[in-house]
Design a protein around this motif. Sequence first.
Motif, mmCIF file in Angstrom:
data_model
loop_
_atom_site.group_PDB
_atom_site.id
_atom_site.type_symbol
_atom_site.label_atom_id
_atom_site.label_comp_id
_atom_site.label_asym_id
_atom_site.label_seq_id
_atom_site.Cartn_x
_atom_site.Cartn_y
_atom_site.Cartn_z
ATOM 1 N N THR A 112 2.183 -75.155 36.714
ATOM 2 C CA THR A 112 1.899 -74.722 38.418
ATOM 3 C C THR A 112 0.346 -75.466 37.972
ATOM 4 O O THR A 112 -0.032 -75.548 39.409
ATOM 5 C CB THR A 112 1.157 -72.920 38.339
ATOM 6 O OG1 THR A 112 0.981 -72.919 37.511
ATOM 7 C CG2 THR A 112 2.597 -71.830 38.684
ATOM 8 N N ILE B 16 7.057 -73.469 36.013
ATOM 9 C CA ILE B 16 8.334 -72.833 36.794
ATOM 10 C C ILE B 16 9.014 -73.813 37.057
ATOM 11 O O ILE B 16 10.209 -72.932 37.476
ATOM 12 C CB ILE B 16 7.277 -73.363 38.164
ATOM 13 C CG1 ILE B 16 6.734 -74.917 38.311
ATOM 14 C CG2 ILE B 16 5.644 -72.445 38.346
ATOM 15 C CD1 ILE B 16 6.567 -75.304 39.643
ATOM 16 N N TYR C 248 14.384 -72.259 37.006
ATOM 17 C CA TYR C 248 13.704 -72.144 37.538
ATOM 18 C C TYR C 248 12.544 -70.902 37.188
ATOM 19 O O TYR C 248 13.589 -69.401 37.159
ATOM 20 C CB TYR C 248 13.206 -72.536 38.931
ATOM 21 C CG TYR C 248 13.880 -73.143 40.208
ATOM 22 C CD1 TYR C 248 13.034 -74.167 40.150
ATOM 23 C CD2 TYR C 248 14.956 -73.909 39.765
ATOM 24 C CE1 TYR C 248 13.375 -75.773 40.288
ATOM 25 C CE2 TYR C 248 15.764 -74.545 40.778
ATOM 26 C CZ TYR C 248 14.678 -75.772 40.805
ATOM 27 O OH TYR C 248 15.058 -77.495 41.162
ATOM 28 N N ASN D 34 9.446 -67.239 37.868
ATOM 29 C CA ASN D 34 8.285 -67.108 38.812
ATOM 30 C C ASN D 34 7.224 -67.361 38.109
ATOM 31 O O ASN D 34 6.937 -66.343 36.405
ATOM 32 C CB ASN D 34 9.300 -65.696 39.295
ATOM 33 C CG ASN D 34 7.858 -65.314 39.699
ATOM 34 O OD1 ASN D 34 6.611 -65.735 40.105
ATOM 35 N ND2 ASN D 34 8.315 -63.819 41.046
ATOM 36 N N GLU E 77 4.147 -66.021 38.563
ATOM 37 C CA GLU E 77 3.372 -64.605 39.100
ATOM 38 C C GLU E 77 2.027 -64.872 38.759
ATOM 39 O O GLU E 77 1.153 -64.541 38.637
ATOM 40 C CB GLU E 77 3.827 -63.740 37.300
ATOM 41 C CG GLU E 77 4.868 -62.438 36.912
ATOM 42 C CD GLU E 77 4.920 -62.632 35.813
ATOM 43 O OE1 GLU E 77 5.384 -61.121 35.467
ATOM 44 O OE2 GLU E 77 4.782 -62.559 34.299
ATOM 45 N N ASN F 267 5.509 -71.518 45.876
ATOM 46 C CA ASN F 267 5.565 -70.072 45.848
ATOM 47 C C ASN F 267 6.293 -69.057 46.742
ATOM 48 O O ASN F 267 6.622 -68.558 45.835
ATOM 49 C CB ASN F 267 4.125 -69.752 46.870
ATOM 50 C CG ASN F 267 3.312 -70.219 45.872
ATOM 51 O OD1 ASN F 267 2.638 -70.290 43.593
ATOM 52 N ND2 ASN F 267 2.092 -71.232 46.505
ATOM 53 N N GLN F 268 7.265 -69.245 47.741
ATOM 54 C CA GLN F 268 8.028 -68.453 48.161
ATOM 55 C C GLN F 268 9.669 -68.840 47.253
ATOM 56 O O GLN F 268 10.450 -68.035 47.427
ATOM 57 C CB GLN F 268 8.581 -69.263 49.772
ATOM 58 C CG GLN F 268 6.962 -69.002 50.574
ATOM 59 C CD GLN F 268 5.697 -69.613 50.752
ATOM 60 O OE1 GLN F 268 5.836 -70.521 49.687
ATOM 61 N NE2 GLN F 268 4.863 -68.955 50.902
ATOM 62 N N LEU G 79 10.354 -69.766 44.655
ATOM 63 C CA LEU G 79 10.150 -68.437 42.744
ATOM 64 C C LEU G 79 9.838 -67.475 43.108
ATOM 65 O O LEU G 79 9.948 -66.879 42.136
ATOM 66 C CB LEU G 79 9.012 -69.513 42.341
ATOM 67 C CG LEU G 79 9.080 -70.955 42.191
ATOM 68 C CD1 LEU G 79 7.515 -72.041 41.203
ATOM 69 C CD2 LEU G 79 10.751 -70.871 41.162
ATOM 70 N N GLU G 80 9.713 -66.661 44.156
ATOM 71 C CA GLU G 80 9.882 -65.706 43.948
ATOM 72 C C GLU G 80 11.168 -64.205 43.656
ATOM 73 O O GLU G 80 10.590 -63.263 43.104
ATOM 74 C CB GLU G 80 9.256 -64.758 45.898
ATOM 75 C CG GLU G 80 8.224 -65.370 45.994
ATOM 76 C CD GLU G 80 8.127 -64.902 47.970
ATOM 77 O OE1 GLU G 80 8.947 -64.584 48.426
ATOM 78 O OE2 GLU G 80 7.073 -64.677 48.741
ATOM 79 N N ASP G 81 12.123 -64.763 43.850
ATOM 80 C CA ASP G 81 12.867 -64.041 43.183
ATOM 81 C C ASP G 81 13.392 -64.817 42.017
ATOM 82 O O ASP G 81 14.657 -64.908 41.522
ATOM 83 C CB ASP G 81 14.563 -63.941 44.662
ATOM 84 C CG ASP G 81 14.842 -64.947 45.070
ATOM 85 O OD1 ASP G 81 13.983 -66.580 44.531
ATOM 86 O OD2 ASP G 81 15.551 -65.533 45.576
ATOM 87 N N LYS G 82 12.410 -65.478 41.605
ATOM 88 C CA LYS G 82 13.064 -66.313 40.046
ATOM 89 C C LYS G 82 12.681 -65.422 39.085
ATOM 90 O O LYS G 82 11.791 -64.640 38.639
ATOM 91 C CB LYS G 82 13.236 -67.440 39.845
ATOM 92 C CG LYS G 82 12.700 -68.653 40.894
ATOM 93 C CD LYS G 82 14.459 -69.263 40.683
ATOM 94 C CE LYS G 82 15.027 -69.886 41.930
ATOM 95 N NZ LYS G 82 14.946 -68.686 43.777
ATOM 96 N N CYS H 43 11.224 -64.361 35.198
ATOM 97 C CA CYS H 43 10.190 -64.658 34.369
ATOM 98 C C CYS H 43 10.503 -65.179 33.769
ATOM 99 O O CYS H 43 11.526 -65.445 33.084
ATOM 100 C CB CYS H 43 9.224 -63.090 33.825
ATOM 101 S SG CYS H 43 8.739 -62.179 35.340
#
Length: 241
Positions: A18, A29, A49, A51, A53, A68-69, A71-74, A76
């Motif tokens: 990031t 990421i 990939y 997320n 956070e 960011n969009q 990675l939203e459903d990737k 942690c």
Amino acid sequence: MDKRTFTNRLVVLDTETTGLNPQEGHRIIEIGCVELVNRRLTGKRFHTYINPERIIDDGAIEVHGITNQFLEDKPCFADVVKDFIAFIQDAELVIHNAPFDVGFINYEFSRLNSQTGTVTDYSKVFDTLTYARKKHPGQRNSLDALCKRYGIDNSHRDLHGALLDAEILADVFLLMTGGQSSLLDEGQGRQEGAAVNREIKHLSADRPALKIIRCTEEELNAHQQRLEAIEKAGGGCIWNQ
């Protein structure tokens, strides 16, 4: 330069993040790894990939293009750490500018629990940037610069990507440490669009014949005089034998 002995199993690794500094809360990421055994690709890889956070810096997005969009459903980091450690366990990690990637991985480890340890608890680390600076002092030694120096086609690399960069670095590493021209056995391909460009180009049968330019009598005489002068000087001219 001293010869370096490597372990049989190498893992070429790269990350995207990031931002630039984990001490400022920046996170990983993307992780990309490819495995080499006895300096050959095995086809095994680790790629994910993550997320983070948190928000990705705009400058970082310009480098790798990961938003960011996206990675939203990737998952942690905590969700992938077990598989990641299993992949790098007992290998020697090959990383370009290793302190950067290792620093981020260790930061991610530290966020989990005190039992996770650090990268060097699982793997040795070899920094190709440090090696390149010793081998090519005073020259640019970025991954792009090394690709150009060793004739590796990275024209498909418009943006940074962890897996793509790991595959490119594998080529660079093998050429830089051993003069090896190919990291693949016959029949072992890598991901389409990520290989060194070694396609054989055949000339067309319809191409015009090459023009033959013959020497003039004056040029032939001057050449013969030069050969005789070499003989007289004791040069042992092989063209007169």
